[in-house]
Design an enzyme around this catalytic site. Structure first.
Site, short mmCIF file in Angstrom:
data_model
loop_
_atom_site.label_atom_id
_atom_site.label_comp_id
_atom_site.label_asym_id
_atom_site.label_seq_id
_atom_site.Cartn_x
_atom_site.Cartn_y
_atom_site.Cartn_z
N ASP A 100 -12.50 26.82 -1.68
CA ASP A 100 -11.87 25.52 -1.86
C ASP A 100 -11.29 25.40 -3.27
OD1 ASP A 100 -11.85 22.48 -0.78
OD2 ASP A 100 -12.32 22.47 -2.92
N TYR A 117 -6.98 21.62 -10.19
CA TYR A 117 -8.07 22.41 -10.79
C TYR A 117 -7.53 23.50 -11.72
CZ TYR A 117 -10.95 20.65 -6.84
OH TYR A 117 -11.61 19.89 -5.90
N LYS A 167 -5.14 21.50 -2.39
CA LYS A 167 -4.87 20.06 -2.31
C LYS A 167 -3.62 19.67 -3.08
CE LYS A 167 -9.90 19.63 -2.43
NZ LYS A 167 -10.22 20.84 -3.19
N HIS A 211 -5.15 14.95 -2.01
CA HIS A 211 -6.34 14.85 -2.86
C HIS A 211 -6.83 13.40 -3.01
CE1 HIS A 211 -8.34 17.43 -6.21
NE2 HIS A 211 -9.19 16.56 -5.70
#
Length: 314
Positions: free
Chosen positions: A46, A51, A76, A109
């Site tokens: 994931d 990120y 996402k 997200h």
């Protein structure tokens, strides 16, 4: 390794491994961490645009030699790319960084749009977030197109309330395959999770260890969820620790769980959190629910998240 390798079926017919490997934070350490995870036997990774770990995930998968078809990858869409014209280019950028031509699951997200542009967190002169004017329904319709093109084998949502989801279901065509939300034994959200499942939406648990993450200031002046006496005692009966019991609890409820770690031993241990708990043990864990939500960026993001949901402090 003692793990059940549980899988759940999405509404697309695809299978999603119950234990996924989370890659939020520590971007520089993620290539090594994902390499360890793949070595340990994880097949579900994931990540997310925000990120900054997509290149590391892609590099680790490439080095592993494991066929792409054997790995379930989630990423996402970030809030600055909600405008319908920006959705597919944002996915294309993620695919390029991941080194693949499709993702198994693409999530919105958050339901909030930020101002368009390259800045992930656009701010005004007072340091306040600049919000965009794109409705999440329109963002979703653009995501539906990426699904129909096969760039995303499934699409889903994250951090939505039931009310927001209900509107999405009424005004769009594709039912989200998954919903990734904060769920753990201190925020069990049983009613909400059952509601999502009744709509054919698979629940994914982020932060399955609750306040283990130092970023959650709200959880710092209390004991750690993974040290909860009830979880620890149940773990002892199985030769497991409290963290593994927290994961097994989520899986028992039909959710996929997304633990993260940089430590090889913990990476392996988390995969072994896929084991069977007895009915009586699950009933005991039901008793530790505190309705405690640790992640709520409503103020910073300029949006009222989780309205009407457990753990929301109005």
């Amino acid at each position: 390794m003692a793990t059940l390798n549980t899988k759940f079926k999405l509404n697309t017919g695809a299978e999603i491994p119950a234990v996924g490997f989370g890659t939020w934070q520590d971007a520089d350490a993620q290539e090594g961490a994902v390499t360890e995870a793949l070595k340990a036997g994880y097949t579900h990774i994931d990540t997310a645009r925000i990120y900054g770990t997509e290149p590391a995930v892609g590099a680790a998968i490439k080095k592993s030699g494991i066929p792409r078809s054997k790995i379930f990858i989630t990423t996402k869409l970030w809030n600055n790319a909600h405008h319908p014209d920006d959705v597919e280019p944002a996915l294309d950028a993620s695919l390029a960084d991941l080194g693949t031509d499709y993702v198994d699951l693409y999530l919105m997200h958050w339901p909030v749009a930020f101002g368009r542009g390259d800045s992930m967190f656009p701010k005004d002169s007072n340091g306040k977030t600049i919000n965009g004017d794109t409705d999440y329904v329109d963002t979703w319709k653009a995501m539906e197109k990426t699904f129909k093109k096969g760039k995303a084998k499934a699409i889903g949502i994250s951090n939505f309330s039931r009310e927001e989801t209900e509107r999405l279901l009424k005004e769009t065509e594709v039912v989200p395959a998954a919903h990734q939300i904060e769920v753990h034994p201190y925020l069990q959200q049983i009613e909400a999770c059952e509601w999502f499942k009744s709509k054919g939406i698979h629940v994914q648990q982020y932060s399955p260890f609750g306040n283990q993450n130092e970023i959650y200031s709200k959880g710092q002046n209390m004991g750690k969820l993974i040290d909860d006496p009830t979880l620890v005692a149940i773990g002892k009966a199985h030769g497991k620790n409290g963290a593994q019991v927290a994961l097994a609890w989520g899986i028992a409820h039909g959710h996929s769980v997304l633990p993260k770690s940089k430590t090889p031993s913990r990476i392996r241990e988390n995969l072994e959190g896929d084991f069977r708990l007895e009915k009586g043990e699950l009933e005991k864990i039901a008793g530790v629910d505190k309705g405690l939500r640790f992640n709520d960026p409503s103020q910073n993001f300029g949006w009222k998240f989780y309205v009407g949901e457990d753990g929301k402090v109005e």
